[in-house]
Motif scaffolding. Structure first.
Motif, short mmCIF file in Angstrom:
data_model
loop_
_atom_site.label_atom_id
_atom_site.label_comp_id
_atom_site.label_asym_id
_atom_site.label_seq_id
_atom_site.Cartn_x
_atom_site.Cartn_y
_atom_site.Cartn_z
N TYR A 43 62.42 39.08 9.76
CA TYR A 43 61.83 40.43 9.43
C TYR A 43 62.86 41.31 8.60
O TYR A 43 62.31 42.21 7.89
CB TYR A 43 62.03 41.07 10.84
N LEU A 44 64.00 41.11 8.38
CA LEU A 44 64.99 41.81 7.65
C LEU A 44 64.48 41.45 5.93
O LEU A 44 65.05 42.36 5.02
CB LEU A 44 66.37 41.54 7.87
N ILE A 45 64.29 40.00 5.88
CA ILE A 45 63.90 39.56 4.34
C ILE A 45 63.15 40.41 3.31
O ILE A 45 63.26 40.89 2.57
CB ILE A 45 63.58 38.23 4.08
N GLY A 46 61.88 40.66 4.17
CA GLY A 46 60.90 41.61 3.54
C GLY A 46 61.56 43.04 3.00
O GLY A 46 61.19 43.63 1.85
N ALA A 47 62.23 43.55 4.05
CA ALA A 47 62.64 44.88 3.96
C ALA A 47 63.61 44.84 2.97
O ALA A 47 63.87 45.95 2.01
CB ALA A 47 63.18 45.21 5.33
N LEU A 48 64.61 43.78 2.72
CA LEU A 48 65.37 43.86 1.61
C LEU A 48 64.93 43.76 0.26
O LEU A 48 65.21 44.40 -0.68
CB LEU A 48 66.47 42.88 1.80
N MET B 252 67.11 46.82 15.00
CA MET B 252 67.15 46.76 13.69
C MET B 252 65.74 46.90 13.01
O MET B 252 65.71 47.57 12.19
CB MET B 252 67.64 45.15 13.57
N LYS B 253 64.83 46.40 13.79
CA LYS B 253 63.46 46.75 13.23
C LYS B 253 62.99 48.30 13.32
O LYS B 253 62.38 48.77 12.36
CB LYS B 253 62.52 45.77 14.08
N ARG B 254 63.54 48.62 14.15
CA ARG B 254 63.18 50.38 14.32
C ARG B 254 63.59 51.11 13.19
O ARG B 254 63.22 51.70 12.70
CB ARG B 254 63.65 50.74 15.57
N ASP C 270 71.65 51.33 8.74
CA ASP C 270 71.91 51.33 10.31
C ASP C 270 71.05 50.07 10.86
O ASP C 270 71.82 49.22 11.85
CB ASP C 270 71.05 52.54 10.94
N GLY C 271 70.10 49.46 10.23
CA GLY C 271 69.66 48.37 10.50
C GLY C 271 70.47 47.04 10.25
O GLY C 271 70.49 46.07 11.03
N LEU C 272 71.23 47.14 9.30
CA LEU C 272 72.09 45.97 9.14
C LEU C 272 73.35 46.20 9.92
O LEU C 272 73.93 44.93 10.55
CB LEU C 272 72.82 46.29 7.53
N LYS C 273 73.78 47.25 10.37
CA LYS C 273 74.68 47.27 11.38
C LYS C 273 73.95 46.40 12.82
O LYS C 273 74.91 45.77 13.33
CB LYS C 273 75.14 48.75 11.76
N HIS C 274 73.09 46.70 13.38
CA HIS C 274 72.48 46.14 14.50
C HIS C 274 72.25 44.80 14.19
O HIS C 274 72.58 43.99 15.20
CB HIS C 274 71.13 46.92 14.64
N CYS C 275 71.97 44.42 12.94
CA CYS C 275 71.69 42.89 12.65
C CYS C 275 73.27 42.18 12.76
O CYS C 275 73.30 41.12 13.23
CB CYS C 275 71.29 42.85 11.07
N SER C 276 74.18 42.97 12.18
CA SER C 276 75.56 42.52 12.51
C SER C 276 75.93 42.17 13.98
O SER C 276 76.59 41.18 14.31
CB SER C 276 76.65 43.10 11.63
N TYR D 185 82.46 43.24 4.01
CA TYR D 185 83.31 43.75 4.61
C TYR D 185 83.19 43.80 6.20
O TYR D 185 83.78 44.47 6.94
CB TYR D 185 83.63 45.14 4.18
N ALA D 186 82.28 42.99 6.55
CA ALA D 186 81.91 42.90 7.97
C ALA D 186 83.03 42.41 8.80
O ALA D 186 83.80 41.35 8.17
CB ALA D 186 80.68 41.92 8.27
#
Length: 215
Positions: free
Chosen positions: A76-81, A30-32, A41-47, A101-102
């Motif tokens: 880590y995801l919050i800042g990116a969002l 996700m971070k990568r 793609d990061g959200l997919k790994h997060c899910s 839709y997950a």
């Protein structure tokens, strides 16, 4: 009897270790992706990472350890969002709709709360003074900064959607996450605008607390 307890502890340790390893792998991916501007793609790994929180096999103590590992990765995801929204690349309202839709309800709700709280944070942040736009990209940033965030709507939607998880352990930690992620962005002012008010915040906190106690 002691043999049974030892076997149970060993099994729990193995389950927890497997789950933590899965979280570590998916968090890294996700971070990568996020670092390379591949947020979707990061959200997919997060899910996939959040799928580990669907387990019913861990004791509450071990589930808490798993939750903490997941929580740390989610920060880590919050800042990116926020950056993706303010840059105009990915609007948080669109992402909030998209993650609904997950396929599984637990990762779906954790993603909704994460994105929803990031969106709420923009409503509580003071906006910088406007400066002349240098081009279309700067204009998009200005529009995002001046956007009226529907904080009340987001709060009430997340509050209602979390009712979908009624398992005692999973539901309790999900609602704890909801409280932790939103506590700094709850509206404290008066008025009836889309940004919400103190009454909305009081209702949100009390309802979430009551639902936690029901679990």
């Amino acid at each position: 009897m002691s043999h049974v307890f030892t076997s149970s502890r060993d099994e729990q340790a193995k389950l927890l270790d497997d789950a933590l390893q899965a979280v570590k792998v998916q968090a890294f991916q996700m971070k990568r992706c996020v670092d390379n501007d591949r947020l979707m793609d990061g959200l997919k790994h997060c899910s996939t990472m959040l799928n580990e929180l669907r387990t019913s096999s861990l004791t509450p103590k071990n589930y808490y350890e798993l939750y903490l590992a997941t929580f740390d990765a989610m920060q880590y995801l919050i800042g990116a969002l926020r950056v993706a929204h303010l840059s105009g690349r990915n609007h948080l309202a669109d992402l909030y709709e998209l993650v609904q839709y997950a396929g599984n309800i637990v990762p779906r709700l954790y993603l909704m709360i994460t994105i929803g709280s990031a969106y709420m944070s923009l409503g509580s942040a003071p906006s910088d003074k406007r400066r002349p736009s240098d081009g279309p990209q700067d204009s998009e940033k200005d529009d995002a900064a001046d956007e009226v965030v529907p904080v009340r709507e987001i709060m009430m939607d997340m509050l209602e959607m979390t009712r979908g998880v009624q398992h005692p352990t999973r539901g309790l930690f999900l609602r704890y996450y909801l409280g932790q992620m939103t506590k700094d962005y709850l509206p404290l002012c008066g008025g009836d605008g889309p940004g919400g008010n103190l009454e909305d915040s009081t209702h949100f906190i009390l309802t979430n607390f009551v639902e936690m106690n029901k679990l």
